[in-house]
Design a protein around this motif. Structure first.
Motif, mmCIF file in Angstrom:
data_model
loop_
_atom_site.group_PDB
_atom_site.id
_atom_site.type_symbol
_atom_site.label_atom_id
_atom_site.label_comp_id
_atom_site.label_asym_id
_atom_site.label_seq_id
_atom_site.Cartn_x
_atom_site.Cartn_y
_atom_site.Cartn_z
ATOM 1 N N UNK A 62 23.364 -6.068 -25.516
ATOM 2 C CA UNK A 62 22.386 -4.992 -25.328
ATOM 3 C C UNK A 62 22.890 -3.641 -25.852
ATOM 4 N N UNK A 63 24.216 -3.489 -25.952
ATOM 5 C CA UNK A 63 24.755 -2.218 -26.460
ATOM 6 C C UNK A 63 24.377 -1.991 -27.927
ATOM 7 N N UNK A 123 17.397 -11.521 -28.764
ATOM 8 C CA UNK A 123 17.555 -10.241 -28.071
ATOM 9 C C UNK A 123 16.675 -10.260 -26.828
ATOM 10 N N UNK A 124 17.292 -10.005 -25.677
ATOM 11 C CA UNK A 124 16.550 -9.991 -24.419
ATOM 12 C C UNK A 124 16.467 -8.552 -23.935
ATOM 13 N N UNK A 125 15.337 -7.922 -24.249
ATOM 14 C CA UNK A 125 15.138 -6.541 -23.767
ATOM 15 C C UNK A 125 14.893 -6.588 -22.262
ATOM 16 N N UNK A 126 15.459 -5.631 -21.547
ATOM 17 C CA UNK A 126 15.275 -5.604 -20.093
ATOM 18 C C UNK A 126 13.803 -5.339 -19.783
ATOM 19 N N UNK A 146 13.833 -2.668 -36.417
ATOM 20 C CA UNK A 146 15.066 -2.305 -35.718
ATOM 21 C C UNK A 146 15.711 -3.531 -35.070
ATOM 22 N N UNK A 147 14.904 -4.465 -34.601
ATOM 23 C CA UNK A 147 15.457 -5.705 -34.004
ATOM 24 C C UNK A 147 16.025 -6.616 -35.084
ATOM 25 N N UNK A 148 15.373 -6.576 -36.247
ATOM 26 C CA UNK A 148 15.851 -7.374 -37.373
ATOM 27 C C UNK A 148 17.219 -6.867 -37.831
ATOM 28 N N UNK A 149 17.362 -5.540 -37.798
ATOM 29 C CA UNK A 149 18.593 -4.950 -38.321
ATOM 30 C C UNK A 149 19.806 -5.283 -37.453
ATOM 31 N N UNK A 150 19.613 -5.637 -36.191
ATOM 32 C CA UNK A 150 20.766 -6.024 -35.362
ATOM 33 C C UNK A 150 20.959 -7.540 -35.356
ATOM 34 N N UNK A 151 20.169 -8.258 -36.155
ATOM 35 C CA UNK A 151 20.392 -9.692 -36.324
ATOM 36 C C UNK A 151 19.567 -10.567 -35.394
ATOM 37 N N UNK A 152 18.617 -9.992 -34.678
ATOM 38 C CA UNK A 152 17.798 -10.799 -33.766
ATOM 39 C C UNK A 152 16.789 -11.626 -34.551
ATOM 40 N N UNK A 153 16.689 -12.902 -34.208
ATOM 41 C CA UNK A 153 15.668 -13.749 -34.800
ATOM 42 C C UNK A 153 14.468 -13.832 -33.863
ATOM 43 N N UNK A 154 14.784 -13.764 -32.570
ATOM 44 C CA UNK A 154 13.753 -13.824 -31.537
ATOM 45 C C UNK A 154 13.974 -12.648 -30.592
ATOM 46 N N UNK A 155 12.877 -12.099 -30.113
ATOM 47 C CA UNK A 155 12.934 -10.975 -29.176
ATOM 48 C C UNK A 155 12.097 -11.316 -27.941
ATOM 49 N N UNK A 156 12.636 -11.017 -26.775
ATOM 50 C CA UNK A 156 11.870 -11.174 -25.542
ATOM 51 C C UNK A 156 11.698 -9.788 -24.926
ATOM 52 N N UNK A 157 10.451 -9.436 -24.659
ATOM 53 C CA UNK A 157 10.177 -8.160 -23.988
ATOM 54 C C UNK A 157 9.387 -8.448 -22.725
ATOM 55 N N UNK A 158 9.327 -7.468 -21.843
ATOM 56 C CA UNK A 158 8.557 -7.715 -20.632
ATOM 57 C C UNK A 158 8.316 -6.455 -19.830
ATOM 58 N N UNK A 159 7.396 -6.567 -18.913
ATOM 59 C CA UNK A 159 7.139 -5.489 -17.949
ATOM 60 C C UNK A 159 7.251 -6.079 -16.553
ATOM 61 N N UNK A 160 7.758 -5.259 -15.636
ATOM 62 C CA UNK A 160 7.957 -5.751 -14.272
ATOM 63 C C UNK A 160 7.227 -4.829 -13.294
ATOM 64 N N UNK A 161 6.563 -5.452 -12.307
ATOM 65 C CA UNK A 161 5.808 -4.713 -11.293
ATOM 66 C C UNK A 161 6.213 -5.200 -9.904
ATOM 67 N N UNK A 162 6.527 -4.257 -9.024
ATOM 68 C CA UNK A 162 6.714 -4.626 -7.614
ATOM 69 C C UNK A 162 5.448 -4.229 -6.879
#
Lengths: 166, 436
Positions: free
Chosen positions: B77-78, B40-43, B95-111
């Protein structure tokens, strides 16, 4: 357009003279031009104009081969005759392949084909300095198409006059 | 450090939770029962709309990279339950486990006000809630695609234990127009097809470009005034120079692994032989001496051996010799015509084109000729090139009467994908991992 037409007329005139000069025996054929052979003294484009029964400007090769068969040798002999009749003329011999080989190998194969023609021209007495060769591999097919008929037309050596005298 | 040349600055991020002492690969991709890893690639989350826009663009590139590799299954992502941005700081693993994700990527972005973009990314093992990786990437904002590729490589490396290959480029020949009037241009693009740029104008026929080890130059064949010769072009400046001064056609060039030599074929009087030229001393050395066609040379990554194509046996076969031309050994011994051998960057395999019974194949074999495996076939399939990690091949393929296009395939023979190009495309060459 006009100059081209005039040149064509002159060329035909020269060609006709050549034909009548060459004719040595009466032909059974009602169309005399069909059996006449081009005069090496005419321009290259008339000499190799197939619609006027000229020699071809190209010879063909078998798949992955570079040796000249009897027909191809006859054509190259005519090229040699033309070159001997045009002192200042030089010739560019292109070697081409069909698309059924890999690119780099075909560059090498095209070079073999062009040089098979060059070697025969030299054997026929044409100075090596008047012949240049180039291989295009499978990069410049004569005809589009992806079947044996097209590939046979693309496995070829093509002669083009270059430099003065042509 | 020049800001223009410094593409990316990387920082290690402190682990959110206890990180494993050793970065063990999460999946074994050579397992025959391997199936793509659900990820799962969280924006990446920003605090302004431009930052969130940037986060979405980066996420799209990463998602495309990972799914194209065939090793990951990026989840839709839906289906995400936690998508209000809170996952960036506090992922709810159930919640990520329940949608079948084995790996999750999260992040923060700064301009940043100085025109830089910064992404802080974390890779999580969903079942344990452990952070597998925490890393920050920073670059100029207009360089965001490379940041996304670096992030993709970091994820790929952490999960598979193999080097990534996403921050790379491809040079190739762009093809336009009908077969009898084809216009060929040198082109370069990112490995995913983005940032396509033409390096020549199509006036001269150009063929077979290959990268230098620095990825700053390419060597290729160009017909200049109707004379086919090997050239080197510096990519950024466009400056080009002819390689050597030879009486005949030079073709089939490649750089040596140290970048100091060009190995290529020289044709004289219809005979093709393999030569090297030292780019510093201009010393030329002939390596083969045979009336047959000898061409398509490629160095082993240690520079000690060379594989090449020859028809000295009567048909096109693949050979290996020492770098000085001694010890020539034929390695392809099966029926069919074999061509275009290319040594893997890992050294363990040689990729090739094979022609048999009117079909073209792309395959690999070991340098001793054993272990031949066919990966793909087609009416025409030719010219494999290796991704720098030695796991993926790119080549071109054409259906009968169709247009040549670029494709990639995994070394397992799975996951054949077309690479998007603006028109027809052939002769691809993959760059090393970019440094600058």
């Amino acid at each position: 357009m006009r100059t081209r037409a005039v040149i064509a007329l002159i060329a035909i005139a020269i060609f006709s003279v050549g034909c009548s000069y060459d004719k040595k025996e009466p032909e059974n054929n009602t169309r005399a031009t069909d059996t006449s052979r081009p005069n090496p003294k005419v321009s290259w484009s008339d000499f190799t104009n197939s619609s006027r029964n000229g020699y071809s400007d190209r010879v063909f090769f078998a798949f992955d081969q570079h040796d000249l068969d009897t027909g191809a040798r006859g054509t190259v002999e005519a090229w040699a005759a033309w070159l001997k009749a045009h002192d200042g003329a030089r010739i560019l011999v292109e070697g081409h392949c069909d698309e059924r080989g890999t690119r780099e190998y075909n560059l090498a194969l095209g070079a073999r084909r062009a040089n098979a023609i060059r070697d025969y021209l030299i054997a026929l007495g044409v100075p090596a300095t008047r012949i240049r060769t180039v291989s295009y591999g499978k990069e410049r097919p004569a005809v589009a198409g992806a079947d044996e008929e097209a590939w046979a037309k693309n496995r070829r050596g093509v002669a083009k006059p270059s430099g003065s005298g042509s | 450090m020049s800001r223009i040349l410094t593409a990316l600055v990387l920082f290690a991020l402190a682990a959110g939770t206890a990180a494993p002492a050793q970065a063990e690969p999460v999946v074994r991709i050579d397992d025959p029962n391997f199936s793509p890893l659900p990820i799962a690639l969280a924006v990446p989350k920003g605090s302004t709309e431009p930052e969130n826009d940037m986060g979405r663009k980066i996420n799209e590139v990463v998602s495309n990279n990972l799914s194209r590799s065939g090793l990951f299954r990026t989840l839709d992502p839906a289906t995400f339950i936690q998508r209000d941005g809170s996952e960036a700081t506090a992922p709810q693993f159930s919640s990520w486990k329940s949608i079948g994700a084995q790996t999750l990527v999260t992040g923060r972005v700064f301009l940043r006000t100085n025109g830089d973009v910064r992404v802080e990314a974390r890779v999580w093992d969903v079942s344990s809630g452990q952070q597998l990786l925490g890393r920050a990437f920073e670059t100029r904002t207009n360089n965001w695609r490379r940041l996304a590729h670096k992030l993709s490589d970091a994820i790929y490396e952490r999960i598979t234990g193999e080097k990534g290959y996403f921050d790379t480029r491809v040079v190739y020949i762009s093809e336009q127009g009908p077969a009898i009037k084809r216009v060929k241009r040198l082109a370069i693009m990112d490995q995913d097809g983005a940032n396509n740029r033409f390096l020549t104008d199509g006036k001269n026929l150009v063929l077979t470009p290959r990268f230098s080890p620095s990825a700053q130059e390419i060597t290729f064949l160009e017909y200049v005034n109707g004379r086919p010769r090997v050239y080197i072009m510096h990519i950024d400046t466009g400056r080009r120079e002819i390689v050597g001064d030879f009486p005949g056609m030079t073709f089939a060039p490649r750089f040596s692994p140290d970048g100091n030599q060009i190995i290529m074929t020289l044709e004289t009087g219809g005979n093709s032989e393999i030569y090297t030229m030292d780019l510093r001393t201009r010393t030329v050395k002939r390596l083969t001496n045979n009336p047959a066609i000898d061409t398509s040379p490629s160095f082993s990554p240690d520079g000690k051996r060379i594989t090449f194509n020859s028809d000295r046996s009567g048909r096109q076969k693949i050979y290996v010799m020492n770098a000085d031309g001694t010890g020539v050994t034929r390695i392809s011994n099966r029926p069919g015509r074999y061509a275009t051998p290319v040594w893997s960057p890992r050294g363990d395999l040689i990729a090739f084109t094979k022609m048999q019974g009117g079909t073209f194949y792309i395959g690999v074999m070991r340098p001793d000729g054993e272990g031949e495996r066919i990966l793909t076939r087609g009416f025409l399939a030719e010219g494999p090139t290796w991704a720098p990690n030695g796991r993926v091949l790119m080549y071109f393929k054409q259906s009968r009467g169709g247009q040549a296009q670029l494709y990639t395939i995994d070394l397992t023979g799975r996951n054949e994908r077309q690479v998007p190009t603006p028109s027809g495309a052939s002769d691809p060459a993959w760059s090393p991992l970019l440094v600058r």
